[in-house]
Write an enzyme that holds these catalytic residues in place. Sequence first.
Site, PDB file in Angstrom:
ATOM      1  CB  THR A   1      -0.961   0.011   1.205  1.00  0.00           C
ATOM      2  OG1 THR A   1      -0.198  -0.091   2.417  1.00  0.00           O
ATOM      3  CG2 THR A   1      -1.935  -1.147   1.122  1.00  0.00           C
TER       4      THR A   1
ATOM      5  CE1 TYR B   1       5.652   2.327   2.729  1.00  0.00           C
ATOM      6  CE2 TYR B   1       3.803   0.828   2.899  1.00  0.00           C
ATOM      7  CZ  TYR B   1       5.155   1.043   2.748  1.00  0.00           C
ATOM      8  OH  TYR B   1       6.014  -0.032   2.609  1.00  0.00           O
TER       9      TYR B   1
ATOM     10  CD  GLN C   1       8.053  -5.435   3.670  1.00  0.00           C
ATOM     11  OE1 GLN C   1       8.076  -4.300   3.198  1.00  0.00           O
ATOM     12  NE2 GLN C   1       7.104  -5.825   4.500  1.00  0.00           N
TER      13      GLN C   1
ATOM     14  N   GLY D   1       8.720  -4.825  -4.172  1.00  0.00           N
ATOM     15  CA  GLY D   1       9.337  -4.405  -5.428  1.00  0.00           C
ATOM     16  C   GLY D   1       9.330  -5.480  -6.489  1.00  0.00           C
TER      17      GLY D   1
ATOM     18  CG  LEU E   1       4.947  -6.004 -10.418  1.00  0.00           C
ATOM     19  CD1 LEU E   1       3.574  -5.381 -10.609  1.00  0.00           C
ATOM     20  CD2 LEU E   1       5.138  -7.177 -11.370  1.00  0.00           C
TER      21      LEU E   1
END
Length: 319
Positions: free
Chosen positions: A20, A57, A175, A203, A205
């Site tokens: 997100t 975020y 992670q 990541g 993509l």
Amino acid sequence: MEYTELGKTQLHVSRMCLGTWGIGGAGWDLYSDECRMDAIKAAVDCGINFIDTAPAYNGGRAEKYIGQVLHKLGVRKEVILATKCGNEFINGKYIRCGAADKIMRECEESLHNLKTDYIDVYLVHWPDPNVPMEETMDALNTLKKQGKILHIGVSNFTKEQIEEAEKYCDIEVYQPQYSMVDRKGEQLIQWAYAQRIGVMTYGTLGGGILTGKYRELKAYAVNDNRNRFYPYFKEPLFSKVMILLRTMDQISMERNVPLTQIALNWALQKPFISSCIIGAQSRDKIEENCKVFEWKLNSDEIQLLEQALKEYTECMDEL
């Protein structure tokens, strides 16, 4: 959807995790609030039961979206939430903050934003070199004893930092960044997997470069993450990725699948990855991504991709 155990946590998570960072809205393409929240609902509809977020975020905005949607759907207990601490987004900048008092405050704010009284997986977002590891980890141990977090993990840590953290608490989740265009941490990921640490990679993509959407070199805003964080959108890596995309285009035409699914398929076939984090801000992209579980790359296709990756990997090693 496929599910697996997240290392030694005993959590049964979907192999695709909704990321997100983009939904938070800072440094990525702009979508409406309605579109972002519908993307979260789409993930739940598609069987994704694992959502990753962070207060960094966009100052907690992504957490608030998640909290609103899960509360409205009444599915909080069916969804495994991972959020983070130790990294704040202040005035457009990311600032690491591993001090105990800041972590305690961040946790309270995350619980409020997410509309929950516990966090399934709590990760240190980035190591803070200015704060003793013991102080950071002791704060997490306290939160775990209080029942506010259930499992402790780290993100973006080196092997040495993970081992240092484990002197003070049990690290259950890791992670790291990992994709076809970023494999520098593969050895560490395999080591973590061997320790029965659940691995959730981000990541996948390459910040979007592996979707095939970006075929021309262009300049991005200073705070755009394609300019600030991911190196593939600039030379010399951009041209090397374009060579890889031509091989992916070939497989795409033969399989009649989008490039996105090829990149996801490649990562999901790695036995050392528990779950791949996929950042998407719209329902159609999430539904398309989830179709990756309907097929698998065969050995010949994987070999083609590996051959195409050789030149790119050599270039990245030189940087």
